[in-house]
Design a protein around this motif. Structure first.
Motif, PDB file in Angstrom:
ATOM      1  N   ALA A 180       0.827  -1.344  -0.032  1.00 51.93           N
ATOM      2  CA  ALA A 180      -0.160   0.038  -0.016  1.00 51.93           C
ATOM      3  C   ALA A 180       0.703   1.211   0.131  1.00 51.93           C
ATOM      4  CB  ALA A 180      -1.022  -0.014   1.020  1.00 51.93           C
ATOM      5  N   GLY A 181       0.697   2.047  -0.892  1.00 50.91           N
ATOM      6  CA  GLY A 181       1.429   3.415  -1.072  1.00 50.91           C
ATOM      7  C   GLY A 181       2.452   3.278  -2.162  1.00 50.91           C
ATOM      8  N   ASP A 182       2.938   2.152  -2.664  1.00 55.06           N
ATOM      9  CA  ASP A 182       3.814   2.192  -3.818  1.00 55.06           C
ATOM     10  C   ASP A 182       3.369   2.719  -5.000  1.00 55.06           C
ATOM     11  OD1 ASP A 182       5.380   0.572  -2.129  1.00 55.06           O
ATOM     12  OD2 ASP A 182       5.356  -1.285  -3.325  1.00 55.06           O
ATOM     13  N   LYS A 183       4.177   3.532  -5.472  1.00 51.76           N
ATOM     14  CA  LYS A 183       3.596   4.155  -6.767  1.00 51.76           C
ATOM     15  C   LYS A 183       4.954   3.824  -8.041  1.00 51.76           C
ATOM     16  CE  LYS A 183       0.430   7.692  -6.345  1.00 51.76           C
ATOM     17  NZ  LYS A 183       0.105   9.104  -5.965  1.00 51.76           N
ATOM     18  N   TYR A 184       4.445   3.791  -8.836  1.00 57.74           N
ATOM     19  CA  TYR A 184       5.495   3.389 -10.164  1.00 57.74           C
ATOM     20  C   TYR A 184       4.998   4.037 -11.574  1.00 57.74           C
ATOM     21  CZ  TYR A 184       8.370   0.858 -13.416  1.00 57.74           C
ATOM     22  OH  TYR A 184       9.401   0.277 -14.588  1.00 57.74           O
ATOM     23  N   ARG A 185       5.970   4.650 -11.886  1.00 51.44           N
ATOM     24  CA  ARG A 185       5.481   5.296 -13.330  1.00 51.44           C
ATOM     25  C   ARG A 185       6.593   5.004 -14.409  1.00 51.44           C
ATOM     26  NH1 ARG A 185       4.160  11.617 -14.210  1.00 51.44           N
ATOM     27  NH2 ARG A 185       2.506  11.707 -12.969  1.00 51.44           N
ATOM     28  N   PHE A 186       6.122   4.672 -15.698  1.00 51.65           N
ATOM     29  CA  PHE A 186       6.890   4.389 -16.566  1.00 51.65           C
ATOM     30  C   PHE A 186       6.297   4.914 -17.932  1.00 51.65           C
ATOM     31  CE2 PHE A 186       4.936   1.039 -19.048  1.00 51.65           C
ATOM     32  CZ  PHE A 186       4.091   0.681 -17.997  1.00 51.65           C
ATOM     33  N   THR A 187       7.341   5.098 -18.870  1.00 57.70           N
ATOM     34  CA  THR A 187       6.814   5.625 -20.430  1.00 57.70           C
ATOM     35  C   THR A 187       7.018   4.506 -21.232  1.00 57.70           C
ATOM     36  OG1 THR A 187       7.800   7.457 -19.776  1.00 57.70           O
ATOM     37  CG2 THR A 187       7.129   7.592 -21.984  1.00 57.70           C
ATOM     38  N   PHE A 188       5.632   3.951 -21.839  1.00 55.60           N
ATOM     39  CA  PHE A 188       5.546   3.086 -22.906  1.00 55.60           C
ATOM     40  C   PHE A 188       5.911   3.956 -24.164  1.00 55.60           C
ATOM     41  CE2 PHE A 188       2.766   1.090 -25.991  1.00 55.60           C
ATOM     42  CZ  PHE A 188       3.693   0.220 -26.518  1.00 55.60           C
ATOM     43  N   TYR A 189       6.637   3.489 -25.049  1.00 52.47           N
ATOM     44  CA  TYR A 189       7.015   4.163 -26.250  1.00 52.47           C
ATOM     45  C   TYR A 189       6.900   3.426 -27.703  1.00 52.47           C
ATOM     46  CZ  TYR A 189       9.401   6.604 -29.978  1.00 52.47           C
ATOM     47  OH  TYR A 189       9.680   7.150 -31.109  1.00 52.47           O
ATOM     48  N   GLU A 190       6.245   3.874 -28.400  1.00 51.77           N
ATOM     49  CA  GLU A 190       5.997   3.147 -29.717  1.00 51.77           C
ATOM     50  C   GLU A 190       5.937   3.930 -30.840  1.00 51.77           C
ATOM     51  OE1 GLU A 190       5.858   0.420 -31.144  1.00 51.77           O
ATOM     52  OE2 GLU A 190       3.770  -0.617 -30.625  1.00 51.77           O
ATOM     53  N   ASP A 191       6.490   3.596 -32.215  1.00 51.50           N
ATOM     54  CA  ASP A 191       6.404   4.372 -33.269  1.00 51.50           C
ATOM     55  C   ASP A 191       6.236   3.393 -34.431  1.00 51.50           C
ATOM     56  OD1 ASP A 191       9.156   3.465 -33.758  1.00 51.50           O
ATOM     57  OD2 ASP A 191       9.982   5.310 -32.901  1.00 51.50           O
ATOM     58  N   ASP A 192       6.833   3.915 -35.739  1.00 51.10           N
ATOM     59  CA  ASP A 192       6.687   2.855 -36.808  1.00 51.10           C
ATOM     60  C   ASP A 192       7.987   2.027 -37.029  1.00 51.10           C
ATOM     61  OD1 ASP A 192       8.738   4.271 -37.970  1.00 51.10           O
ATOM     62  OD2 ASP A 192       7.675   5.494 -39.155  1.00 51.10           O
ATOM     63  N   GLY A 193       8.745   1.946 -36.250  1.00 59.69           N
ATOM     64  CA  GLY A 193       9.812   1.248 -35.925  1.00 59.69           C
ATOM     65  C   GLY A 193      10.854   1.443 -36.755  1.00 59.69           C
ATOM     66  N   GLU A 194      10.868   1.832 -37.897  1.00 58.28           N
ATOM     67  CA  GLU A 194      11.641   1.967 -39.224  1.00 58.28           C
ATOM     68  C   GLU A 194      12.136   3.123 -39.771  1.00 58.28           C
ATOM     69  OE1 GLU A 194      11.181  -0.193 -42.545  1.00 58.28           O
ATOM     70  OE2 GLU A 194       8.882  -0.596 -42.284  1.00 58.28           O
ATOM     71  N   THR A 195      11.272   4.483 -39.614  1.00 55.95           N
ATOM     72  CA  THR A 195      11.733   5.659 -40.163  1.00 55.95           C
ATOM     73  C   THR A 195      11.997   6.728 -38.977  1.00 55.95           C
ATOM     74  OG1 THR A 195       9.484   6.590 -39.942  1.00 55.95           O
ATOM     75  CG2 THR A 195       9.746   4.996 -41.785  1.00 55.95           C
ATOM     76  N   PHE A 196      12.275   7.809 -39.451  1.00 57.04           N
ATOM     77  CA  PHE A 196      12.664   9.086 -38.393  1.00 57.04           C
ATOM     78  C   PHE A 196      11.442   9.865 -38.324  1.00 57.04           C
ATOM     79  CE2 PHE A 196      16.968   7.972 -39.838  1.00 57.04           C
ATOM     80  CZ  PHE A 196      17.627   7.837 -38.541  1.00 57.04           C
ATOM     81  N   ALA A 197      10.409   9.298 -38.585  1.00 53.84           N
ATOM     82  CA  ALA A 197       9.111  10.340 -38.674  1.00 53.84           C
ATOM     83  C   ALA A 197       8.766  10.606 -37.138  1.00 53.84           C
ATOM     84  CB  ALA A 197       7.781   9.261 -39.014  1.00 53.84           C
ATOM     85  N   TYR A 198       9.246   9.667 -36.284  1.00 55.05           N
ATOM     86  CA  TYR A 198       9.141  10.113 -34.650  1.00 55.05           C
ATOM     87  C   TYR A 198       9.795  11.394 -34.427  1.00 55.05           C
ATOM     88  CZ  TYR A 198      14.113   8.680 -33.858  1.00 55.05           C
ATOM     89  OH  TYR A 198      15.247   8.599 -34.271  1.00 55.05           O
ATOM     90  N   GLU A 199      10.934  12.018 -35.278  1.00 56.17           N
ATOM     91  CA  GLU A 199      11.544  13.240 -35.120  1.00 56.17           C
ATOM     92  C   GLU A 199      10.538  14.442 -35.205  1.00 56.17           C
ATOM     93  OE1 GLU A 199      14.946  13.335 -37.466  1.00 56.17           O
ATOM     94  OE2 GLU A 199      16.200  12.149 -35.936  1.00 56.17           O
TER      95      GLU A 199
ATOM     96  N   GLU B 109       3.571   8.012 -26.888  1.00 58.58           N
ATOM     97  CA  GLU B 109       4.370   7.961 -25.551  1.00 58.58           C
ATOM     98  C   GLU B 109       3.203   7.905 -24.481  1.00 58.58           C
ATOM     99  OE1 GLU B 109       8.000  10.637 -26.114  1.00 58.58           O
ATOM    100  OE2 GLU B 109       7.390  10.583 -24.182  1.00 58.58           O
ATOM    101  N   LEU B 110       3.153   7.100 -23.805  1.00 56.79           N
ATOM    102  CA  LEU B 110       2.061   6.750 -22.683  1.00 56.79           C
ATOM    103  C   LEU B 110       2.681   6.716 -21.473  1.00 56.79           C
ATOM    104  CD1 LEU B 110      -0.222   3.712 -24.132  1.00 56.79           C
ATOM    105  CD2 LEU B 110      -0.508   6.273 -24.286  1.00 56.79           C
ATOM    106  N   GLU B 111       2.148   7.621 -20.636  1.00 57.31           N
ATOM    107  CA  GLU B 111       2.955   7.958 -19.292  1.00 57.31           C
ATOM    108  C   GLU B 111       1.744   7.092 -18.272  1.00 57.31           C
ATOM    109  OE1 GLU B 111       5.600  10.097 -19.338  1.00 57.31           O
ATOM    110  OE2 GLU B 111       6.008   9.589 -17.448  1.00 57.31           O
TER     111      GLU B 111
END
Ligand code: GLC
Length: 783
Positions: free
Chosen positions: A699-718, A724-726
């Motif tokens: 009880a009281g534990d908190k955890y945060r992380f960022t899940f990341y996803e994109d097309d996996g092969e281009t620079f379109a993420y730039e 990004e899911l927080e």
């Protein structure tokens, strides 16, 4: 005959006395500030001090004159405008940023660096900065009893390097890779000191042969170089993660690799014909063993000439490459720096005619023997040569190749010294100097040429580069494998601290040849190694000519089934791993971490060599010895859940855990979560379904992380095409609260929701998704 001449009394016949005289930088004679740089004129040279950020300070000593501050091959960013308070003190000077305080005494010049809470990070005693008449430069620093040393790039032996003297000189070492084998292929003259839970770093930016000595004395360590300036940066920490962020602020971070490069690679020195390559790939498909990449080692070429294919063994490379692509497999080709001396070979002709090869000062091209026989070596220190080399890669990209493997780029040469003559000149964009100075950056600059050339020619697709040699900053261009290991259990063991120290040295995308390169592997070793490989950042099975083939099916169904399970597991974990690769590209924090990175206050983690972490919440404790099905696992504070059995183990102590050959112990920290996909097929590797596995905590534990996803092969993420899911997990007495705190980016993945599964949910606990109580099926909807 000669003996009748004065040669008979040649001085070289007698051993000269070994005299080592270091000249101290001496007293400060004058102090001057210019363009935010503090210059200390001393009796025997000059020291420049420059703040790069509040927590990074650069110290440069030059015994000949004003320090040169613009000659780095590793550091790109310019110093920030740091607010520095200057005080003249009775005995010297004080320079103070918000995170660092420097005390400088003037008689003689001695430097102490403290952090903002007054802890001494780096101090000099009786000896400080000095040099020898032969050009060597050296810095002595005080060593405390509690100091542990990490990093140093690619080194054999254990994690903690206290008690060792290490050398940086990129070297092709076919054998033996023993704990004392040093140096190896990479030179990263950087380390992190951990002292009572607090960390700081030193990056010694010098490309000559360098040494780090934590061995010769008990209360003092030193770093030295054969030439150049004593040019180093002190990184304030105070946590290991801060040091890594500071170090990678200077030397750069890895671009997000294409997702396929994080998959499974199969290699062999060599698959010798197109038919053999097709057959190997077909086996993977038929056996449902995932495969993203097959490597073509030197036999694909015409007489080992780079930028050629052997017309008989590989008659239609485009066709082969596109057919394999249809099966979900990419081809990575090896490219070595040596260009065969052959008057009828276009690359050689062009290199000679355009004057692109390394030469002696007298003007003759340097030739060294490598796989193709006598070869010339492009002078990668020249921008125009890098451009030319980069352009040559259209030979590969035109055929559908997106990844290149740079080998032998120390450069390796088959001679006594194993490399190019140190007196060969490099033109070095207008500051000509010898190979003695630039040897350690030859591989880095070849990698830069290759990566940048590939990037231009791939028109928006991400290139993949694998390199053997490098220098600090190599992470900006490539992934590193650890060279020619052997199929020994000892080498499996040693690969763990080696990859962890590479990660601590800013290079997150690394791994050894799984199964071992030389020597014959055996089924148990290959199986255990494949289990570990499924979690090391770079995952490639590679083996040498003349030894047993070691594809996952070579030793029968029993072993094949286990290897299939673990190679598939790599893809099940891909969403988690990819998010960590993204994080590494943003922060420099490695994917694979020693436990000390997450638990720096726990001394039991300080030299833990046989377990590692993936991110901040998963511990992998592989079996690393033959005929073994039990091992001790140290779990730091917190409760840990076994990935395979669900059993909960209390941290803060060691446990004896059981793992049959089909199992590798993995533990997830309670109170956290992991994101997983599902293995589908070789054609359809990108998970269409994602599941968030939540491990409720106290009880009281908190955890945060960022899940990341994109097309996996281009620079379109730039330009915003990413997701990004927080996510936050809050554990309470009666509820588990899973919240999507923030969503960023405009990439639309194949799935519109994420399944949530709670592992070890207590009867009295209910699950809340975004604040709403849910019953049996839990889902996070993506906006
Ligand atoms: C070197 C590399 C090895 C490669 C071989 C042939 O030994 O380290 O990986 O297979 O050369 O190219």
């Amino acid at each position: 005959m000669l003996e009748d001449t004065s040669f008979a009394i040649h001085p070289g016949k007698e051993k000269q006395k070994d005299v080592v005289v270091y000249r101290d930088i001496g007293d400060v004679t004058q102090y001057e500030k210019k363009d935010h740089v503090y210059f200390f004129h001393c009796e025997n040279g000059m020291v420049a001090i420059q703040f790069y950020t509040d927590s990074i300070v650069r110290v440069t000593m030059n015994q000949h004159g004003r320090p040169a501050l613009d000659q780095s091959y590793a550091v790109d960013p310019k110093p920030e405008a740091v607010k520095v308070m200057e005080n003249a003190e009775a005995a010297g000077y004080e320079l103070k940023s918000s995170a660092l305080t420097l005390h400088i005494t003037s008689r003689p010049f001695r430097l102490t660096v403290l952090d903002q809470s007054g802890h001494t990070l780096v101090a000099e005693g009786e000896r400080g900065m000095a040099y020898r008449e032969n050009g060597e430069v050296i810095a002595f620093k005080q060593m405390e009893a509690a100091d542990y040393f990490y990093g140093f790039g690619e080194k054999s032996g254990h994690l903690n390097k206290r008690g060792e003297k290490l050398e940086m000189w990129n070297t092709d070492v076919y054998a033996p890779h023993n704990p004392e084998t040093d140096p190896l292929y990479e030179s990263i003259p950087y380390f992190m000191t951990l002292r009572n839970g607090r960390a700081h770093g030193i990056f010694f930016d010098n490309t000559y042969r360098t040494f780090f000595d934590m061995k010769s004395e008990t209360d003092q360590y030193s770093f030295q170089a054969e030439g150049g300036q004593l040019d180093y940066y002190v990184l304030a920490g105070p946590k290991p993660k801060d040091v890594l962020k500071q170090y990678t602020h200077l030397t750069g971070r890895m671009p997000i690799p294409p997702k396929w490069a994080i998959g499974y690679h199969q290699s062999r020195y060599s698959y010798e014909t197109a038919e053999e390559v097709r057959e190997v790939v077909q086996h993977f498909i038929d056996k449902d063993i995932p495969l993203d990449v097959i490597h073509l080692d030197i036999h694909y070429m015409d007489g080992y000439r780079v930028f050629t294919f052997d017309k008989e063994r590989f008659p239609e490379p485009e066709k082969l490459i596109s057919e394999l692509r249809e099966q979900g497999v990419r081809v990575v080709t090896i490219v070595d720096p040596g260009v065969k001396r052959d008057a009828e070979y276009a690359t050689y002709q062009e290199g000679v005619q355009s004057d692109y090869f390394c030469k002696y000062v007298e003007g003759d091209i340097y030739f060294g023997e490598v796989w193709p026989g006598m070869s010339a070596f492009p002078d990668f220190t020249e921008e125009k040569v890098r451009e030319w080399w980069g352009k040559q890669h259209s030979f590969y990209t035109d055929k559908g190749i997106e990844g290149i493997w740079n080998d032998m780029n120390e450069p390796a040469v088959f001679n006594e010294t194993k490399t190019m003559d140190v007196e060969v000149m490099h033109r070095n964009d207008g500051r000509p100097t010898t190979h003695r100075e630039l040897h350690n950056v030859y591989g880095l600059l070849m990698g830069k040429a290759t990566y940048e050339g590939m990037k231009k020619q791939l028109h928006g697709k991400r290139p993949f580069l694998l390199t053997r040699a490098g220098y600090a900053g190599v992470q900006k261009y490539g992934s590193v494998w650890t060279g020619d290991n052997r199929s020994f259990w000892e080498h499996l063991q040693m690969s763990l601290p080696m990859v962890m120290n590479l990660g601590l040295s800013g290079v997150p995308f690394t791994g050894p040849d799984v199964g071992g390169f030389a020597h014959d592997t055996n089924p148990e070793l290959l199986t255990r190694w494949t289990q570990v490989g499924a979690f090391t950042p770079y995952f490639r099975n590679h083996s040498a000519i003349g030894f047993l083939y070691q594809e996952p099916w070579q030793f029968g169904e029993k072993y094949e089934a286990i290897m299939r399970k673990y190679i598939q597991m790599r893809y099940v974990w891909m969403p988690q791993l990819y998010s960590l690769f993204h994080k590494a590209s943003k922060t420099g924090l490695p994917v694979m971490r020693p436990l000390l990175m997450e638990f720096p206050e726990d001394e039991k983690t300080y030299n833990l060599n046989d377990q590692f972490m993936i991110g901040d919440n998963v511990i992998i404790a592989p079996i690393l010895t033959p005929s073994t099905t039990d091992r001790a696992v140290y779990l730091p504070k917190g409760n840990w859940v076994s990935y395979s059995t669900g059993e909960v183990l209390t941290g803060g102590k060691a446990h004896l855990v059981h793992a049959e050959l089909a199992d590798m112990p993995i533990f997830i920290k309670q109170g956290t979560a992991i994101m997983q996909g599902k293995w589908q097929s070789n054609l359809d590797k990108l998970a269409a379904e994602q599941t968030l596995y939540v491990y409720p905590g106290q009880a009281g534990d908190k955890y945060r992380f960022t899940f990341y996803e994109d097309d996996g092969e281009t620079f379109a993420y730039e330009t915003g095409s990413y997701l990004e899911l927080e996510i936050e997990i809050a554990s309470m007495e009666d509820t588990i609260d899973v919240r999507l705190i923030d969503q960023r980016g405009d990439f639309k993945p194949a799935y519109s929701e994420i399944k949530v599964e709670v592992i070890g949910q207590k009867a009295e606990q209910k699950v809340m998704i975004n604040g709403v109580l849910t019953d049996s099926v839990h889902r996070l909807t993506i906006a």
